[in-house]
Design an enzyme around this catalytic site. Sequence first.
Site, PDB file in Angstrom:
ATOM      1  N   LEU A  15       2.751 115.430  87.366  1.00  0.00           N
ATOM      2  CA  LEU A  15       3.655 114.517  88.074  1.00  0.00           C
ATOM      3  C   LEU A  15       4.979 115.189  88.424  1.00  0.00           C
ATOM      4  O   LEU A  15       5.458 115.089  89.547  1.00  0.00           O
ATOM      5  CB  LEU A  15       3.933 113.295  87.197  1.00  0.00           C
ATOM      6  CG  LEU A  15       2.854 112.231  87.180  1.00  0.00           C
ATOM      7  CD1 LEU A  15       3.223 111.144  86.185  1.00  0.00           C
ATOM      8  CD2 LEU A  15       2.680 111.632  88.567  1.00  0.00           C
ATOM      9  N   HIS A 239       0.319 109.523  67.919  1.00  0.00           N
ATOM     10  CA  HIS A 239      -0.194 108.173  68.173  1.00  0.00           C
ATOM     11  C   HIS A 239      -1.042 107.746  66.984  1.00  0.00           C
ATOM     12  O   HIS A 239      -1.869 108.520  66.511  1.00  0.00           O
ATOM     13  CB  HIS A 239      -1.018 108.177  69.461  1.00  0.00           C
ATOM     14  CG  HIS A 239      -1.276 106.808  69.998  1.00  0.00           C
ATOM     15  ND1 HIS A 239      -2.240 105.997  69.471  1.00  0.00           N
ATOM     16  CD2 HIS A 239      -0.692 106.109  70.989  1.00  0.00           C
ATOM     17  CE1 HIS A 239      -2.234 104.837  70.127  1.00  0.00           C
ATOM     18  NE2 HIS A 239      -1.308 104.887  71.056  1.00  0.00           N
ATOM     19  N   ARG A 300       4.106 101.257  65.070  1.00  0.00           N
ATOM     20  CA  ARG A 300       3.324 102.461  65.297  1.00  0.00           C
ATOM     21  C   ARG A 300       3.596 103.597  64.323  1.00  0.00           C
ATOM     22  O   ARG A 300       2.678 104.199  63.787  1.00  0.00           O
ATOM     23  CB  ARG A 300       3.623 102.990  66.691  1.00  0.00           C
ATOM     24  CG  ARG A 300       2.551 102.672  67.665  1.00  0.00           C
ATOM     25  CD  ARG A 300       2.844 103.383  68.959  1.00  0.00           C
ATOM     26  NE  ARG A 300       2.131 102.697  70.025  1.00  0.00           N
ATOM     27  CZ  ARG A 300       2.029 103.149  71.260  1.00  0.00           C
ATOM     28  NH1 ARG A 300       2.618 104.267  71.605  1.00  0.00           N
ATOM     29  NH2 ARG A 300       1.355 102.483  72.150  1.00  0.00           N
TER      30      ARG A 300
END
Lengths: 661, 252, 256
Positions: A15, A239, A300
């Site tokens: 990107l 994660h 998380r």
Amino acid sequence: MANEKDRVVVIGGGLAGLAAAMRLAEAEIEVDLISMVPVKRSHSVCAQGGINSVNPATRELGDSEWLHLDDTVYGGDFLQHQPPVKEMCDWGPRIIDLMDRLGVSFNRTPEGFRDQRRFGGTMYKRTAFAGATTGQQLIYALDEQCRRWESEGLIRKFEYWEFLGPILDDNGICRGAVAQDMFSMEVRSFPAKALILAHGGCGLIFGRSTMSMICTGGAAGRAYKAGVKYANGEFFQVHPTAIPGTDKLRLMSESARGEGGRVWVPRKPQDERDPRSIPESERYYFLEERYPKYGNLVPRDIATREIFDICVNDKLSIDPERLCVYLDLTHLPSETHRKLEGILEIYEKFQATDPRVTPMKIFPGVHYSMGGLWCDFEKDEKTGGLALGSPRNHQSNVEGLFVIGEADYQYHGGNRLGANSLLSCIFTGMIVAPSVQNYMSSTNGGATDPPSTLFEREAARHQADCDALIARDGNENPYTLHQELGDSMTRNVTVVRDNAAIKETLVKIDEIEKRYANAALTDKGSWTNQNLSFTRALGDMILLARVIAEGALKRDECRGAHYKPAFQIKPPDAEDPAEMRRQAAEWCEAFAKQIKRWLKTTIAENTPDGPSFSYEAVDTSLIPPRPRTYGLKGAEIIDEVWKQRMAGEQAGAPTEPVASV
Amino acid sequence: MSKQVTVAVKRQDTQTSGSRWETFSIPYEPGLNVTTILQRIAANPVTVEGESSTPVAFDACCLEEVCGACTMRVNGRVRQACTALVDNLLAEQPDRITLEPMTKFPVVRDLHVDRSAMFESLKRVHAWITADGYFDRGAAPRMSQDAQEDAYPLTTCMTCGCCVESCPQFNDGSSFIGPAAISQAVLFNEHPVGKFDANARMEVLAGDGGIADCGNAQNCLKVCPKNIPLTQSLAKAGRAATKYVISRFLQK
Amino acid sequence: MAQQAAKTDSFAVRHHFLIRRLHSLCGLVPIGVFLCIHLTVNASINAGAAEFETQVGYIHALGWLLKPVEIMFIFLPLLFHGVLGLQIWFSGQPNVSTYKYGGNFRYMFQRVTGGIAFVFILYHLWHMHWLGAPFGGGKFIAHGEGMTESAATAMQDVVFGVPASVLYGIGVLSAVYHLANGIWTSLITWGITIGPLAQRRAGYACSAFGVMLAVVGLSGVRGFKTFEPEADSHMVGVDTDVPPPFVKTVSDPGGS
């Protein structure tokens, strides 16, 4: 064709790199875009969730760019310079509009506007999304724009070319890059007035991660070796729920727990029974037991730490070979299964077991590098954001060498907010273009031509390195070394960090580095030699692994994703209100000290004796740091005490002048 | 000895050299996929005959079936190597797994092929929106949920090449650009702004190698790893081309 | 910019789309329509030789116009469709051994049946049509053209043998498949059936049409094979040189 020397070379076609190339082409600057893979296959495709920005719907509820900034720096534990982040948040709505105009098929509301969802770390529905493949959609739109410029001759793509290093002249100014054709193995120089590095993250240092196979850190390592500073290397996002695969880790969305999934391990270590036949009493629902209030929906970072802890410290991993725990959805009704169909199918596709009948096996996975190559910025005192177009923006300490995207370190501080990475990548690509343009037209930047021998010399030097690596004899296997490096890094330098353990890994890195000198190629050919590419990248991984591990060792505190329990400020635990208040004051005192000592950017510079570390003040001129008290006992009291303290400081002696960079 | 998986790989050293088969034996483990097998071979490139070989060259990137890189023929059929699970492959063909490069593209080395023709096709069909510039100009026109839901599947095309590999009409002897590029042209022609360039795309779709070369074998739909409704795109392209050519003829 | 066909490109390249659409169109009209008429007329033998003769008579009522019409609307389109079709066949690379999907088999059969039908039609023309006469064929001569025998009996003569009737059976089935599947694909090609459901429904319709036309076609072949001229008092033996009575005056519906 314009003068070859007026070109800009962009390394990486994700990107950030594509956004930069597209904007440079728009300004009629010719670009050489170098990428190890066809740019359309860059790692940006893996981003699923979405892209954040303030939008009319959130504004209605009181949201603003300022609150987006606040959420981002709070989430990042105040480790990022605030002016670039402010600028990014201000650009958010514009960038999403632009991507919309470029054809990204964002999900729609019944009235035909872009739909938004809510992501972690905010109270607002800021996240625009295109199905479950937002990253893919965004990069395709930029890829299409670059293809358009390519067909108009402003962009030349060099796909399957690998960046070997920047070209620095005798004054240390960057004059281009050396790259290698991954098919013909030809090494050549790409002269340029400016070099933009947009090579992405470096998750492969941890062996298996959620990153793509190209995210080795090879390019970062080569720039670092050439003298570019590396900042905040120790900050890596993990994660909590990834699907451990034999080749990589794949994300399992948080919604699995949101819909009632339960995390457990058998109480008996490595119980070999079928999980379905293990009775309730022999299952350890450790999140529910340890956090009765939140259960499986703990934040998380906590989920990540607990899962890691149960496997590494309590040695209760289900599988002795591969660390993992059960994420169980089998008890859920079929309507819930239907709701989760998309993510259940991913699991089924890669694991070939049906998560509706057999509990899923998951483990935290290294996901994003918040740190990266150091780069500068210039603040606009009037807006508090960036002085747009300043050649200082995103320029590294090496003149003429710019860094953007995940490769840089500026936007996410100690911890990245979900759906902010896509924004930061496009944003940095968009704003680096005018900075590069101004740099190119400025008198000091690359205005005088370097001697042409420079380019020949640099290409020859890298060619010689390749030849030496191919010719090397030895009995070490680079793939085994990579696995050992990744295992040690994952074990000791990811979720929970302990100085003794990190030292162990540093010893291991020493060992691996020595053995690497004996790593020989099994393929000595000179055509499409992937063995060479991998082994070369391994050298860079070892280099950066040391930066990461030593940075983690030196940083004796807890901040964002960097969690070192031995240096955690002791949370208040008193029941008596007066005592509670005293403890809260104590906590705030310790917190103020911690800010003073550690609210700094870690800077590593390459020396022959390994990395040399220094610390740089963080620009917190817009929003003063405050405690992150989520989940802490006495959070309200700490907040209150802290506010009083800040008010007192403002009334009395002024706080230390804000550090500027 | 633990269970082993036998893997036969079709190898080719350079673009012009001939091919040969090499067989490797890899320890089985649950969840094993083809990309892992190739990584294991790279780490220890020794054939079943005990001869030292070289790592097998192959194209791979995300390993999550979103980048489109690792397309190859596994057990003869084109697919992504990352989602080709050994358990399923052995159910198809119990004795061995065969890995071969795609046939419709020039082989670079081993399983690595050069798919630049597909990207060139995307250039030919003008698969982009001609934006005025990248400055602030507000959002795109509003779009209905239905229109977005129709467009979305087409936007997931990762140019992996499965459709053209399985297409009998896409080969050296034909100029057919293939379902992927046509589907992208349809996607942009249906976009509220993209349709401004529709005529440029229609010139290609109604030209040599365009939609007229589709033979309706519909293999593309079956092999597409993203389940993109390619045949629907092809039919839409047929309808649009019919209309376009008639109106072009009548307006001249 | 997208490439436009350059002036230097050959006619075939510049008009590729038009040629292919014409190929598709003439497969339907006139060839497809003609096939239906032809097979239906043939099948009328089952309603008696007289009925068949009547139908043939309608066609031949065109008189001198028949030949130009035949050439313009049947032979030229057939030649164009067949030759281009063969070229299309050879430009593809069927791969049913790897991709055993229904659609892929249909694709392959479309080509194979097209090829068979093309060869069969050549044979059929030689065998039956006046075009074949100079080459020892041209067995079928309708009345009113110096008729030496009845159309029906001429047919029976040539189809009566087992090999010939098998050949005709295969030819008819190939042509019917090619037409029925061709209608199905042309509905997609021309952009009439877009979605999978529409295409599936069209598939059912085309299959039904194909089965019906196959029954009609085969019944014609069978009709000629089993038809017994002796049973029809008005028919004259094949081997007689006596001119038969004008067919239209003879009408015996129960004849067969």
